[in-house]
Design a protein around this motif. Sequence first.
Motif, PDB file in Angstrom:
ATOM      1  N   HIS A 165       0.847  -1.060   0.126  1.00 48.50           N
ATOM      2  CA  HIS A 165       0.005   0.037  -0.094  1.00 48.50           C
ATOM      3  C   HIS A 165       1.086   1.176  -0.151  1.00 48.50           C
ATOM      4  O   HIS A 165       1.660   1.416   0.965  1.00 48.50           O
ATOM      5  CB  HIS A 165      -0.557   0.097   1.235  1.00 48.50           C
ATOM      6  CG  HIS A 165      -1.957  -0.828   1.419  1.00 48.50           C
ATOM      7  ND1 HIS A 165      -3.009  -0.572   2.015  1.00 48.50           N
ATOM      8  CD2 HIS A 165      -2.289  -1.876   0.547  1.00 48.50           C
ATOM      9  CE1 HIS A 165      -4.206  -1.688   1.962  1.00 48.50           C
ATOM     10  NE2 HIS A 165      -3.565  -2.464   1.147  1.00 48.50           N
ATOM     11  N   LYS A 166       0.706   2.331  -0.961  1.00 50.23           N
ATOM     12  CA  LYS A 166       1.318   3.560  -0.750  1.00 50.23           C
ATOM     13  C   LYS A 166       0.316   4.490  -0.528  1.00 50.23           C
ATOM     14  O   LYS A 166      -0.949   4.535  -1.016  1.00 50.23           O
ATOM     15  CB  LYS A 166       2.179   3.765  -2.107  1.00 50.23           C
ATOM     16  CG  LYS A 166       2.619   4.947  -2.014  1.00 50.23           C
ATOM     17  CD  LYS A 166       2.223   6.143  -2.714  1.00 50.23           C
ATOM     18  CE  LYS A 166       2.958   7.506  -2.556  1.00 50.23           C
ATOM     19  NZ  LYS A 166       2.326   8.623  -3.111  1.00 50.23           N
ATOM     20  N   TYR A 167       0.743   5.255   0.460  1.00 45.39           N
ATOM     21  CA  TYR A 167      -0.301   6.426   0.999  1.00 45.39           C
ATOM     22  C   TYR A 167       0.563   7.747   0.805  1.00 45.39           C
ATOM     23  O   TYR A 167       1.553   8.068   0.995  1.00 45.39           O
ATOM     24  CB  TYR A 167      -0.624   6.454   2.238  1.00 45.39           C
ATOM     25  CG  TYR A 167      -1.531   5.182   2.554  1.00 45.39           C
ATOM     26  CD1 TYR A 167      -2.957   5.278   2.347  1.00 45.39           C
ATOM     27  CD2 TYR A 167      -1.019   3.990   2.885  1.00 45.39           C
ATOM     28  CE1 TYR A 167      -3.837   4.287   2.543  1.00 45.39           C
ATOM     29  CE2 TYR A 167      -2.014   3.012   2.967  1.00 45.39           C
ATOM     30  CZ  TYR A 167      -3.388   3.110   2.926  1.00 45.39           C
ATOM     31  OH  TYR A 167      -4.066   1.957   2.965  1.00 45.39           O
ATOM     32  N   ARG A 203      11.223  14.410  -6.686  1.00 43.21           N
ATOM     33  CA  ARG A 203       9.819  14.792  -5.902  1.00 43.21           C
ATOM     34  C   ARG A 203       8.726  13.930  -6.499  1.00 43.21           C
ATOM     35  O   ARG A 203       8.847  13.447  -7.519  1.00 43.21           O
ATOM     36  CB  ARG A 203       9.228  16.059  -6.269  1.00 43.21           C
ATOM     37  CG  ARG A 203      10.276  17.273  -5.751  1.00 43.21           C
ATOM     38  CD  ARG A 203      10.554  17.432  -4.380  1.00 43.21           C
ATOM     39  NE  ARG A 203       9.206  17.458  -3.542  1.00 43.21           N
ATOM     40  CZ  ARG A 203       8.765  18.414  -3.077  1.00 43.21           C
ATOM     41  NH1 ARG A 203       9.336  19.582  -3.400  1.00 43.21           N
ATOM     42  NH2 ARG A 203       7.663  18.451  -2.407  1.00 43.21           N
ATOM     43  N   GLY A 204       7.949  13.499  -5.700  1.00 43.45           N
ATOM     44  CA  GLY A 204       6.912  12.406  -6.121  1.00 43.45           C
ATOM     45  C   GLY A 204       7.284  11.110  -6.161  1.00 43.45           C
ATOM     46  O   GLY A 204       6.643   9.956  -6.471  1.00 43.45           O
ATOM     47  N   GLY A 205       8.583  10.868  -5.439  1.00 38.14           N
ATOM     48  CA  GLY A 205       9.300   9.391  -5.263  1.00 38.14           C
ATOM     49  C   GLY A 205       8.838   8.354  -4.651  1.00 38.14           C
ATOM     50  O   GLY A 205       9.135   7.349  -4.889  1.00 38.14           O
ATOM     51  N   SER A 206       7.919   8.603  -3.509  1.00 39.24           N
ATOM     52  CA  SER A 206       7.166   7.739  -2.863  1.00 39.24           C
ATOM     53  C   SER A 206       6.553   6.630  -3.751  1.00 39.24           C
ATOM     54  O   SER A 206       6.510   5.400  -3.400  1.00 39.24           O
ATOM     55  CB  SER A 206       6.277   8.243  -1.771  1.00 39.24           C
ATOM     56  OG  SER A 206       7.008   8.889  -1.241  1.00 39.24           O
ATOM     57  N   ASP A 207       6.078   7.150  -5.048  1.00 44.34           N
ATOM     58  CA  ASP A 207       5.311   6.062  -5.810  1.00 44.34           C
ATOM     59  C   ASP A 207       6.383   5.089  -6.211  1.00 44.34           C
ATOM     60  O   ASP A 207       5.996   4.040  -6.187  1.00 44.34           O
ATOM     61  CB  ASP A 207       4.797   6.822  -7.078  1.00 44.34           C
ATOM     62  CG  ASP A 207       3.892   7.848  -6.919  1.00 44.34           C
ATOM     63  OD1 ASP A 207       3.147   7.593  -5.810  1.00 44.34           O
ATOM     64  OD2 ASP A 207       3.606   8.710  -7.571  1.00 44.34           O
ATOM     65  N   THR A 208       7.508   5.776  -6.635  1.00 43.59           N
ATOM     66  CA  THR A 208       8.806   4.753  -7.085  1.00 43.59           C
ATOM     67  C   THR A 208       9.113   3.774  -6.308  1.00 43.59           C
ATOM     68  O   THR A 208       9.202   2.569  -6.568  1.00 43.59           O
ATOM     69  CB  THR A 208       9.646   5.486  -7.682  1.00 43.59           C
ATOM     70  OG1 THR A 208       9.275   6.265  -8.673  1.00 43.59           O
ATOM     71  CG2 THR A 208      10.895   4.658  -8.334  1.00 43.59           C
TER      72      THR A 208
END
Length: 423
Positions: free
Chosen positions: A6-8, A154-159
Amino acid sequence: MALIVHKYGGTSMGSTERIRSVAQRVAKWVRAGHQIVVVPSAMSGETNRLLGLAKELMPNASTPEAMRELDAVAATGEQVSVGLLALALQAQGLQAVSYGGWQVPIKTDSAFTKARITHIDDTRVRADLAAGRVVVITGFQGIDEQGNVTTLGRGGSDTSAVAVAAAMKADECLIYTDVDGVYTTDPRIVPEARRLSTISFEEMLELASQGSKVLQIRSVEFAGKYRVPTRVLSSFTPWDIPLEEEAASGTLITFEEDEKMEQAVVAGIAFNRDEAKISIIGVPDKPGIAFQLLGPVAEANIDVDVIIQNVSHDGRTDFSFTVHRNDYARAMDLLQSRVLPAVGAAKVLGDAKICKVSIVGIGMKSHVGVAATMFRTLSEEGINIQMITTSEIKTSVVIDEKYMELAVRALHKAFGLEQGATA
Ligand code: ASP
Ligand code: MG
């Protein structure tokens, strides 16, 4: 029993109230018998706040030494998130443990502020899962060969999430966010925009690279490379909706082309206001000129996107390309001071008030006239096209920024993407 990541995102983690709701949602999945790894972002606004502090002390951190410290600062946002979420999970009566990227470890190269993941060792995480724990891993950060903390851009949590899912061969990666899926275009611009229940990986990659901000592009690349079943869904539904309903919601990224056979020629419309156009006028038209112009730009680490060269007149030609707006001033400077004199061109013109609008769809491979429909639609609206670029599955145009919304709305209609339309 399935293994699910799960990614939040930041808004899903935006307050202790929201974090509690995430924990309740995760607990629902655990109680249904699944093994869950959670990868959260920093609380919303936190990464901006941290980088703002750094900027007060060093306005232009650009040396490797300074960028290392930017990462040391920025990575703390996710560090706070994982600890808080693990506590919230424990408060739900679950066993939970949090790890920073370095503890897993998630290994990266040393490109501070935009590092790439090179390897993930999942031994420790697997042991925790086997012992019945929920594992909470920081998004966005990793560790390089020398032991430095790095961040993935930036936005790297998706990756981070998709990479963890790939490394662990998870059954699915669920990207929980503040929208309920991938839309035909941004619903803030076109209220009739429709959620897609599936989208092919190629289309998602193209939409992400053409400006759709739903997923970081590298995460889509990862999903494609390792065929990670990835779903974008909302974290703003009540946490206690039935699990089956939640599991089937949002937009699933698919890898089989035939699943799309019946669907629209154009899947979506992306737009991007982040670019600026630069034209070099009166360039001597001879071999090597593109390299002489763009070589120094590349050396300065400035990415170039759309490029066009005109036919030449009297041995001279014009050459235009786009760069990210953040790099615009630097690129203009470099061209004026170094490149122009070296190649003997007449002048450099720049325009930062442009935007790029793209239509994307794998159906374009097998349908002719899609680009023509795009050009006709724009001409009917009186919108001048400044640049065009195409690939097998997309056509992009550069137009005046002030026509962006008009162009997106007109194209959305022209390709029958509105709610309820049978494309
Ligand atoms: N917190 C990081 C950012 O704001 C990473 C992420 O949220 O994906 O860019
Ligand atoms: Mg994000």
